[in-house]
Scaffold this motif. Sequence first.
Motif, PDB file in Angstrom:
ATOM      1  N   GLY A   1     -10.280   3.244  11.082  1.00 39.71           N
ATOM      2  CA  GLY A   1     -11.139   3.346   9.695  1.00 39.71           C
ATOM      3  C   GLY A   1     -10.806   4.799   9.299  1.00 39.71           C
ATOM      4  O   GLY A   1     -10.902   5.179   8.153  1.00 39.71           O
ATOM      5  N   ILE A   2     -11.290   5.733  10.273  1.00 34.36           N
ATOM      6  CA  ILE A   2     -11.180   7.027   9.873  1.00 34.36           C
ATOM      7  C   ILE A   2      -9.987   7.488   9.401  1.00 34.36           C
ATOM      8  O   ILE A   2      -9.716   8.243   8.343  1.00 34.36           O
ATOM      9  N   TYR A   3      -8.910   7.047  10.061  1.00 35.35           N
ATOM     10  CA  TYR A   3      -7.610   7.648   9.740  1.00 35.35           C
ATOM     11  C   TYR A   3      -7.113   7.104   8.587  1.00 35.35           C
ATOM     12  O   TYR A   3      -6.508   7.793   7.532  1.00 35.35           O
ATOM     13  N   LEU A   4      -7.357   5.711   8.211  1.00 31.72           N
ATOM     14  CA  LEU A   4      -6.961   4.889   7.065  1.00 31.72           C
ATOM     15  C   LEU A   4      -7.959   5.281   5.803  1.00 31.72           C
ATOM     16  O   LEU A   4      -7.480   5.128   4.561  1.00 31.72           O
ATOM     17  N   SER A   5      -9.053   6.062   5.939  1.00 30.18           N
ATOM     18  CA  SER A   5      -9.878   6.467   4.834  1.00 30.18           C
ATOM     19  C   SER A   5      -9.158   7.400   3.888  1.00 30.18           C
ATOM     20  O   SER A   5      -9.585   7.206   2.689  1.00 30.18           O
ATOM     21  N   GLN A   6      -8.270   8.149   4.263  1.00 30.15           N
ATOM     22  CA  GLN A   6      -7.841   8.718   3.249  1.00 30.15           C
ATOM     23  C   GLN A   6      -6.692   8.184   2.359  1.00 30.15           C
ATOM     24  O   GLN A   6      -6.307   8.528   1.290  1.00 30.15           O
ATOM     25  N   TYR A   7      -6.447   6.761   2.733  1.00 29.86           N
ATOM     26  CA  TYR A   7      -5.571   5.939   1.867  1.00 29.86           C
ATOM     27  C   TYR A   7      -6.440   4.982   0.965  1.00 29.86           C
ATOM     28  O   TYR A   7      -6.011   3.971   0.320  1.00 29.86           O
ATOM     29  N   GLY A   8      -7.729   4.955   1.085  1.00 26.51           N
ATOM     30  CA  GLY A   8      -8.596   3.920   0.424  1.00 26.51           C
ATOM     31  C   GLY A   8      -9.427   3.284   1.293  1.00 26.51           C
ATOM     32  O   GLY A   8      -9.386   3.337   2.448  1.00 26.51           O
ATOM     33  N   PRO A   9     -10.199   2.256   0.653  1.00 26.77           N
ATOM     34  CA  PRO A   9     -10.934   1.281   1.542  1.00 26.77           C
ATOM     35  C   PRO A   9     -10.149   0.572   2.672  1.00 26.77           C
ATOM     36  O   PRO A   9      -8.996   0.157   1.944  1.00 26.77           O
ATOM     37  N   ASN A  10     -10.627   0.275   3.806  1.00 30.57           N
ATOM     38  CA  ASN A  10      -9.991  -0.597   4.580  1.00 30.57           C
ATOM     39  C   ASN A  10     -10.971  -1.055   5.787  1.00 30.57           C
ATOM     40  O   ASN A  10     -11.994  -0.910   5.653  1.00 30.57           O
ATOM     41  N   ASP A  11     -10.243  -1.989   6.769  1.00 34.86           N
ATOM     42  CA  ASP A  11     -11.107  -2.706   7.739  1.00 34.86           C
ATOM     43  C   ASP A  11     -10.802  -2.092   9.040  1.00 34.86           C
ATOM     44  O   ASP A  11     -11.025  -2.936  10.161  1.00 34.86           O
ATOM     45  N   GLY A  12     -10.139  -0.996   9.060  1.00 39.64           N
ATOM     46  CA  GLY A  12      -9.819  -0.353  10.311  1.00 39.64           C
ATOM     47  C   GLY A  12      -8.513  -0.610  10.891  1.00 39.64           C
ATOM     48  O   GLY A  12      -8.219   0.220  11.815  1.00 39.64           O
ATOM     49  N   VAL A  13      -7.753  -1.484  10.239  1.00 37.00           N
ATOM     50  CA  VAL A  13      -6.478  -1.664  10.422  1.00 37.00           C
ATOM     51  C   VAL A  13      -5.421  -1.576   9.288  1.00 37.00           C
ATOM     52  O   VAL A  13      -4.209  -1.192   9.308  1.00 37.00           O
ATOM     53  N   VAL A  14      -5.911  -2.086   8.388  1.00 38.24           N
ATOM     54  CA  VAL A  14      -5.247  -2.708   6.981  1.00 38.24           C
ATOM     55  C   VAL A  14      -5.911  -2.108   6.020  1.00 38.24           C
ATOM     56  O   VAL A  14      -7.135  -2.487   5.889  1.00 38.24           O
ATOM     57  N   THR A  15      -5.362  -1.638   4.930  1.00 38.59           N
ATOM     58  CA  THR A  15      -6.281  -1.112   3.654  1.00 38.59           C
ATOM     59  C   THR A  15      -6.578  -2.447   2.774  1.00 38.59           C
ATOM     60  O   THR A  15      -5.605  -3.363   3.024  1.00 38.59           O
ATOM     61  N   THR A  16      -7.271  -2.303   2.021  1.00 40.52           N
ATOM     62  CA  THR A  16      -7.621  -3.518   1.167  1.00 40.52           C
ATOM     63  C   THR A  16      -6.459  -3.876   0.105  1.00 40.52           C
ATOM     64  O   THR A  16      -6.078  -4.718  -0.228  1.00 40.52           O
ATOM     65  N   VAL A  17      -5.698  -2.747  -0.383  1.00 40.69           N
ATOM     66  CA  VAL A  17      -4.513  -2.804  -1.257  1.00 40.69           C
ATOM     67  C   VAL A  17      -3.371  -3.332  -0.479  1.00 40.69           C
ATOM     68  O   VAL A  17      -2.623  -4.290  -0.933  1.00 40.69           O
ATOM     69  N   SER A  18      -3.153  -3.326   0.685  1.00 43.94           N
ATOM     70  CA  SER A  18      -2.216  -3.733   1.311  1.00 43.94           C
ATOM     71  C   SER A  18      -2.198  -5.289   1.747  1.00 43.94           C
ATOM     72  O   SER A  18      -1.401  -5.950   2.130  1.00 43.94           O
ATOM     73  N   SER A  19      -3.593  -5.490   1.977  1.00 41.71           N
ATOM     74  CA  SER A  19      -3.928  -6.956   2.062  1.00 41.71           C
ATOM     75  C   SER A  19      -3.544  -7.941   1.134  1.00 41.71           C
ATOM     76  O   SER A  19      -3.808  -9.146   1.207  1.00 41.71           O
ATOM     77  N   GLN A  20      -3.172  -7.390  -0.162  1.00 39.44           N
ATOM     78  CA  GLN A  20      -2.932  -8.294  -1.236  1.00 39.44           C
ATOM     79  C   GLN A  20      -1.691  -8.365  -1.534  1.00 39.44           C
ATOM     80  O   GLN A  20      -0.767  -7.566  -1.134  1.00 39.44           O
ATOM     81  N   LEU A  21      -1.065  -9.461  -2.189  1.00 43.66           N
ATOM     82  CA  LEU A  21       0.194  -9.914  -2.622  1.00 43.66           C
ATOM     83  C   LEU A  21       0.670 -10.113  -3.990  1.00 43.66           C
ATOM     84  O   LEU A  21      -0.450 -10.176  -4.860  1.00 43.66           O
ATOM     85  N   PRO A  22       1.561  -9.433  -4.523  1.00 41.26           N
ATOM     86  CA  PRO A  22       1.975  -9.555  -5.799  1.00 41.26           C
ATOM     87  C   PRO A  22       1.830 -10.982  -6.540  1.00 41.26           C
ATOM     88  O   PRO A  22       1.344 -11.017  -7.596  1.00 41.26           O
ATOM     89  N   HIS A  23       1.984 -11.800  -5.691  1.00 45.12           N
ATOM     90  CA  HIS A  23       1.969 -13.209  -6.443  1.00 45.12           C
ATOM     91  C   HIS A  23       0.859 -14.262  -5.641  1.00 45.12           C
ATOM     92  O   HIS A  23       0.902 -15.387  -5.931  1.00 45.12           O
ATOM     93  N   GLY A  24       0.221 -13.549  -5.133  1.00 45.04           N
ATOM     94  CA  GLY A  24      -1.033 -14.374  -4.518  1.00 45.04           C
ATOM     95  C   GLY A  24      -2.276 -14.229  -5.254  1.00 45.04           C
ATOM     96  O   GLY A  24      -2.404 -12.989  -6.074  1.00 45.04           O
ATOM     97  N   GLN A  25      -3.484 -14.751  -4.846  1.00 44.68           N
ATOM     98  CA  GLN A  25      -4.537 -14.577  -5.453  1.00 44.68           C
ATOM     99  C   GLN A  25      -5.776 -14.124  -4.208  1.00 44.68           C
ATOM    100  O   GLN A  25      -5.832 -14.676  -3.193  1.00 44.68           O
ATOM    101  N   VAL A  26      -6.329 -13.154  -4.620  1.00 50.12           N
ATOM    102  CA  VAL A  26      -7.327 -12.314  -3.978  1.00 50.12           C
ATOM    103  C   VAL A  26      -8.581 -13.355  -3.931  1.00 50.12           C
ATOM    104  O   VAL A  26      -9.135 -13.406  -4.836  1.00 50.12           O
ATOM    105  N   LEU A  27      -9.170 -13.683  -2.919  1.00 52.61           N
ATOM    106  CA  LEU A  27      -9.906 -14.309  -2.703  1.00 52.61           C
ATOM    107  C   LEU A  27     -11.362 -13.530  -2.533  1.00 52.61           C
ATOM    108  O   LEU A  27     -12.648 -13.704  -3.202  1.00 52.61           O
TER     109      LEU A  27
END
Length: 533
Positions: free
Chosen positions: A258-284
């Motif tokens: 989480g600390i390391y990824l904080s410079q890339y934006g909101p995250n869950d400690g392993v994956v940023t919220t941006v990376s968790s999204q898909l171009p053709h997927g729906q964010v729930l």
Amino acid sequence: MTRRFSICALFVFFSIFFTIPGSISALEKNILTTELADPTPVKQAEPNFMVSGKANNGNNEVPGEWYIGETPPNLITNSPILLFVPGLNNVAQIFWEDNDMYQTAYNAGYQTTFVQLYDAGGASADMWENGQLLADKIKEISNHFGGRPITVVAYSKGGVDTQTALTYYGAWQYVDNVITLSSPHHGSQLADLAYSSSAGWLARLIGATGDGTFSMQMGYMADYRNQTDIQPKAYYNNYYTLGGTSWGSVFSSTWFGGIYLSQYGPNDGVVTTVSSQLPHGQVLAIDNWNHTSVRTGTTFPIFQNYLSDNDYFHSSFQEPIHSKVSPSFNQWVDGGPLTANKQAAISFVVEDGVQELNLNMMTSTERMKLKLVSPTGDEVAPKFQVNKVEEGVFKGAIQTKITLKVPQDGKWNLYVTAEQEDAYLFVATYDELQPKLVQSKKFTLNKSSLLYQIDGNPKAVREGSLQATYKITQSSDPTISQSVTTSGKNNSLSQSITFPNRDEVYNITIEIDGITKNGIPFKRTLIDSVYVE
């Protein structure tokens, strides 16, 4: 007599009427409190394959084995079979051991199944190996249940493995929907960190450089997205995504990430919220989950209405927002070997205007002595917080965390004496009044070269003081590397990098030195990766 009978009959009627709801509640309560037996393995067979991962993750399950959960008494008619897919370095048991996801799905009336991928056998695998194995298991599970459709609930890298299985290996025809729980659809910067020149010593020591981690590098995943998103079957199935923004407590295994990824934006400690999204997927949902809690029953109500094939969602393209996110440049990274019983000094600088300094060190063991010395030579006795990392790329490492409020500017030293041969990864995160570096851009000149541009903040950095060293390392062979140093004019650094080989992932570690307006030196590190076609 007649009147008496009528009153009695009425009494019995109301007694029965009002006790029926109580009986139903008791049944529901019984379902909720039933202690479930562990899912049953359907097939126990020796694997007929070679695991090609480079690292041992400590797992000893049988890849390809799958499990059936208990059939709930309130089974929903015509509901899909739920298949839970684990992530990087995980085993299927993560969904029912110290986790209520299995129980929650059972309570809701769903038939559950679980699968072991190659990572369960001791070494992480990329999405191609796991995807092919998963596709075979999806077909097998569908046939076992008489052709009933399957909805996949995939955790972390399991989401990428699942899309590979459906897109490239024909599993799309057996699946209704796909739910991904904080899956790194665009990669994880932690994978870049693992292959950096700073983290390489520790990553190799703890087995963090397997094929699965390799494939999660941002550069590799950018190429994967370019290939996959144009495939005819890439989005034949509906994809629904969830992401998290919590790192857990300071003692949790996701805090370092989480600390390391904080410079890339909101995250869950392993994956940023941006990376968790898909171009053709729906964010729930993007909510206050860390990378461990996102796979628990707490998220089940969020995606429950999207388990069956329905008209909730029709695929539409969303511009990838990860390309718009620029790092905040508020970290310095260092790493290297530790010789047994020999004191090593980790030197780092703190500039003026730092409100808080977070120091995170990872090693393979906690058997060591630490001493922190300030710029004036005084030994500082902060609270050392130590925990074991149980999740993500650096699983198995020991994390030591130190927080300093308004630290003195100047050169600090952390002295480390390990009782055995070891290695360390050190990350200093600066909470500063004004950012020193405000922008970075990466331009493609041609297929074998890139142009990097890094801009300093003229309000915080002395003009002409910036200097950057680029260390370019081939991820598949760290012996192939080069270094380039450049100095900037007018608070701007620009450097063209040419890569020697095609069809390779390169890790780029950029070390930046500068001087603040008040004449105090500062250092920053940016770690990136690119795939060269």
